[in-house]
Design a protein around this motif. Structure first.
Motif, short mmCIF file in Angstrom:
data_model
loop_
_atom_site.label_atom_id
_atom_site.label_comp_id
_atom_site.label_asym_id
_atom_site.label_seq_id
_atom_site.Cartn_x
_atom_site.Cartn_y
_atom_site.Cartn_z
N ALA A 180 -31.60 5.48 -59.15
CA ALA A 180 -32.36 6.70 -58.86
C ALA A 180 -32.19 7.07 -57.40
O ALA A 180 -31.97 6.20 -56.55
CB ALA A 180 -33.85 6.51 -59.18
N VAL A 181 -32.29 8.36 -57.14
CA VAL A 181 -32.40 8.85 -55.77
C VAL A 181 -33.89 9.04 -55.50
O VAL A 181 -34.57 9.77 -56.22
CB VAL A 181 -31.63 10.17 -55.58
N LEU A 182 -34.38 8.34 -54.50
CA LEU A 182 -35.78 8.42 -54.12
C LEU A 182 -35.89 9.26 -52.86
O LEU A 182 -35.06 9.13 -51.95
CB LEU A 182 -36.35 7.02 -53.88
N THR A 183 -36.90 10.11 -52.81
CA THR A 183 -37.08 11.00 -51.67
C THR A 183 -38.52 10.90 -51.18
O THR A 183 -39.39 10.33 -51.85
CB THR A 183 -36.78 12.46 -52.06
N GLY A 184 -38.75 11.48 -50.02
CA GLY A 184 -40.10 11.54 -49.48
C GLY A 184 -40.69 10.17 -49.25
O GLY A 184 -39.99 9.21 -48.90
N PHE A 185 -42.00 10.06 -49.49
CA PHE A 185 -42.67 8.79 -49.23
C PHE A 185 -42.14 7.68 -50.12
O PHE A 185 -42.11 6.51 -49.72
CB PHE A 185 -44.19 8.93 -49.38
#
Length: 162
Positions: free
Chosen positions: A122-127
């Motif tokens: 997965a691509v995780l973004t933000g916090f």
């Protein structure tokens, strides 16, 4: 079961972890780590923080603001750091007290195995990206203190030891 969380300067926290092997014991550990994380209350918890030198962490970056959406990452890998570098506040259950300003990538592509043995990516973004990078560091024996300037580290250490 709620597990005791190790606190800095415990040497286990600076020891790189070994690969985790899927088993019923590992699944039970992951469940206990989630219980411990929510009770702390934190948003992430890595196995070395509970004294287990295994490449395993749990996280739920948004549960304090919405429903629980826990993730369990077994043998995670950072595939790619993406986007700009951002500096933001980070706390750590193993370093109670100071919130430090840490530089991280604003997004990260992670690959891991789930508790059923399935491959995940997965691509995780933000916090969520910040949280994953923080917990991943724990697996390599890296603490937020290690990512600070010498002056900021000395101030954070003094705050913990006060």
């Amino acid at each position: 079961m709620i597990l005791p969380i190790l606190r800095w300067p415990d040497p286990v926290l600076t020891t790189p972890c070994a690969p985790a092997v899927l088993s019923d014991d590992l699944r039970a550990l992951a469940d206990d780590m989630l219980d411990t994380m929510y009770a702390a209350p934190g948003r992430g918890l890595a196995a070395p923080q509970v004294g287990r030198l295994l490449r395993l962490f749990v996280m739920d970056a948004g549960w304090k603001d919405g429903p629980r959406t826990p993730r369990v990452l077994v043998n995670p890998e950072v595939v790619e750091l993406m986007g700009a570098r951002v500096v933001g506040p980070e706390g750590c259950l193993s370093i109670p007290g100071p919130v430090t300003q840490v530089e991280r990538a604003e997004a990260v592509r992670m690959r891991w195995t789930d508790l059923d043995g399935g491959p995940q990516e997965a691509v995780l973004t933000g916090f969520e990206a910040i949280c994953a990078q923080h917990e991943y560091d724990h697996l390599d024996g890296i603490l937020t203190l290690d990512r600070l300037s010498p002056q900021a580290r000395a101030e954070a250490e003094a705050a913990v030891l006060a």
